[in-house]
Write an enzyme that holds these catalytic residues in place. Structure first.
Site, PDB file in Angstrom:
ATOM      1  CG  ASN A   9       5.573  -3.497  -3.107  1.00 59.47           C
ATOM      2  OD1 ASN A   9       4.450  -4.237  -3.538  1.00 59.47           O
ATOM      3  ND2 ASN A   9       6.345  -4.506  -2.682  1.00 59.47           N
ATOM      4  CE  LYS A  11       6.185  -5.850   0.604  1.00 64.28           C
ATOM      5  NZ  LYS A  11       6.946  -6.323   1.530  1.00 64.28           N
ATOM      6  CG  HIS A  95       9.721  -7.353  -3.473  1.00 64.49           C
ATOM      7  ND1 HIS A  95       9.412  -8.194  -2.485  1.00 64.49           N
ATOM      8  CD2 HIS A  95       9.764  -6.224  -3.145  1.00 64.49           C
ATOM      9  CE1 HIS A  95       9.097  -7.486  -1.419  1.00 64.49           C
ATOM     10  NE2 HIS A  95       9.501  -6.188  -1.548  1.00 64.49           N
ATOM     11  CD  GLU A  97       7.505  -9.654   0.235  1.00 71.53           C
ATOM     12  OE1 GLU A  97       6.749  -9.087  -0.473  1.00 71.53           O
ATOM     13  OE2 GLU A  97       7.794  -8.887   1.404  1.00 71.53           O
ATOM     14  CD  GLU A 167      12.702  -3.518  -1.054  1.00 72.62           C
ATOM     15  OE1 GLU A 167      12.066  -2.685  -0.550  1.00 72.62           O
ATOM     16  OE2 GLU A 167      12.208  -4.549  -1.577  1.00 72.62           O
ATOM     17  N   GLY A 173       9.455  -5.947   6.328  1.00 75.39           N
ATOM     18  CA  GLY A 173       8.360  -6.375   6.952  1.00 75.39           C
ATOM     19  C   GLY A 173       8.644  -6.665   8.710  1.00 75.39           C
ATOM     20  CB  SER A 213      11.082  -1.717   8.566  1.00 79.70           C
ATOM     21  OG  SER A 213      10.798  -3.216   8.650  1.00 79.70           O
TER      22      SER A 213
HETATM   23  P1  PGA Z   1       7.981  -3.015   4.049  1.00 81.27           P
HETATM   24  O1  PGA Z   1       8.278  -3.684   2.711  1.00 81.27           O
HETATM   25  O2  PGA Z   1       8.260  -1.376   4.204  1.00 81.27           O
HETATM   26  O3  PGA Z   1       6.659  -3.546   4.758  1.00 81.27           O
HETATM   27  O4  PGA Z   1       9.287  -3.546   4.949  1.00 81.27           O
HETATM   28  C1  PGA Z   1       9.268  -2.810   1.943  1.00 81.27           C
HETATM   29  C2  PGA Z   1       9.389  -3.673   0.451  1.00 81.27           C
HETATM   30  O5  PGA Z   1       9.202  -4.783   0.512  1.00 81.27           O
HETATM   31  O6  PGA Z   1       9.516  -3.158  -0.435  1.00 81.27           O
END
Ligand code: PGA
Length: 251
Positions: A9, A11, A95, A97, A167, A173, A213
């Site tokens: 992803n 983003k 997601h 976010e 997640e 992140g 992460s």
């Molecule tokens: P990240 O994001 O690997 O940067 O922690 C994972 C995600 O949001 O799918």
């Protein structure tokens, strides 16, 4: 056996030029991989170019979101058919976010899942608890509620077109991944829930990714868990070498 599925992803990152360069570098790095399903998930505006670059390769393309209506006066939104038109196979829905920055709720996410399935797109449905929810011992309750509500109305013969991505929000992140044991525990819980909602047979076939992460240093150990069927990768998917290393760890 569930075929591992690794998705990156991107983003709100990359440019017209770097998005195509990234998929081209990844294509070269993973060209011999046949035992893992691979997807990249660029921003909407670069989907067509990335899909064109990835055409004919073992890399599929997904979108980061979609709207549930077919067409019309929905300024700023993108439909399932538009995503298919530019070469998307997958779409991330719900997601964290989108849930926690934009404010999407389970009922909207559910509508998007149903619309995507109806259109022939494969949703990657994200679920996961906040840190405060984990600390309050509510992880199972939160993940159960999200999964149940977001899958409402999904027929048994559609279910295996869905991938669930667990997640934990505190891991996204932050550099602080869930431990392999923590991931495995929630994945087992989700699989049991799906067995209850559908059947043991479907639950055994459904793929559940871990995200938060994930990076080259922890990928093998996470994927090594019995119920972790792949990864949804954010930051580490922006470097072709790192992402390729994670894909190879799933082989
Ligand atoms: P990240 O994001 O690997 O940067 O922690 C994972 C995600 O949001 O799918």
């Amino acid at each position: 056996m569930r075929k591992p599925f690794i998705a990156g992803n991107w983003k709100m990152n990359t440019t017209a030029e770097s998005s195509v360069a990234l998929v081209n570098a990844l294509k070269a790095a993973v060209k011999d991989v046949t035992t893992v399903d691979i997807a990249v998930v660029p921003p909407f505006v670069y989907l067509a170019a990335v899909a064109k670059a990835a055409a004919g390769s073992n890399i599929a393309v997904g979108a980061q979101d979609v709207y549930f209506e077919g067409n019309g006066a929905f300024t700023g939104e993108i439909s399932c058919d538009m995503l298919k038109d530019v070469g998307c196979k997958y779409v991330i829905i719900g997601h964290s976010e989108r849930r926690h920055v934009i404010g999407e709720k389970d009922d909207l996410i559910n509508k998007k899942v149903l619309a995507a399935l109806k259109a022939g797109l494969k949703p990657i449905l994200c679920v996961g608890e906040l840190l405060a929810e984990r600390e309050a011992g509510k992880t199972a309750a939160v993940v159960t509620e999200q999964t149940t509500r977001c899958l409402a109305g999904v027929a048994a013969d559609q279910l295996l077109n869905v991938t669930i991505a667990y997640e934990p929000v505190w891991a996204i992140g932050t550099g602080r991944n869930a431990t392999p044991d923590q991931a495995q525990e929630v994945h087992v819980m989700i699989r049991k829930l799906v067995a209850k909602l559908y059947s043991q047979e479907l639950a055994d076939k459904l793929r559940i990714q871990y995200g938060g992460s994930a990076k080259p240093a922890n990928a093998a150990e996470l994927i090594g868990q019995k119920d972790v069927d792949g990864l949804l990768v954010g930051g580490a998917s922006l470097k072709a070498d790192d992402f390729a290393e994670m894909i190879k760890a799933a082989q």
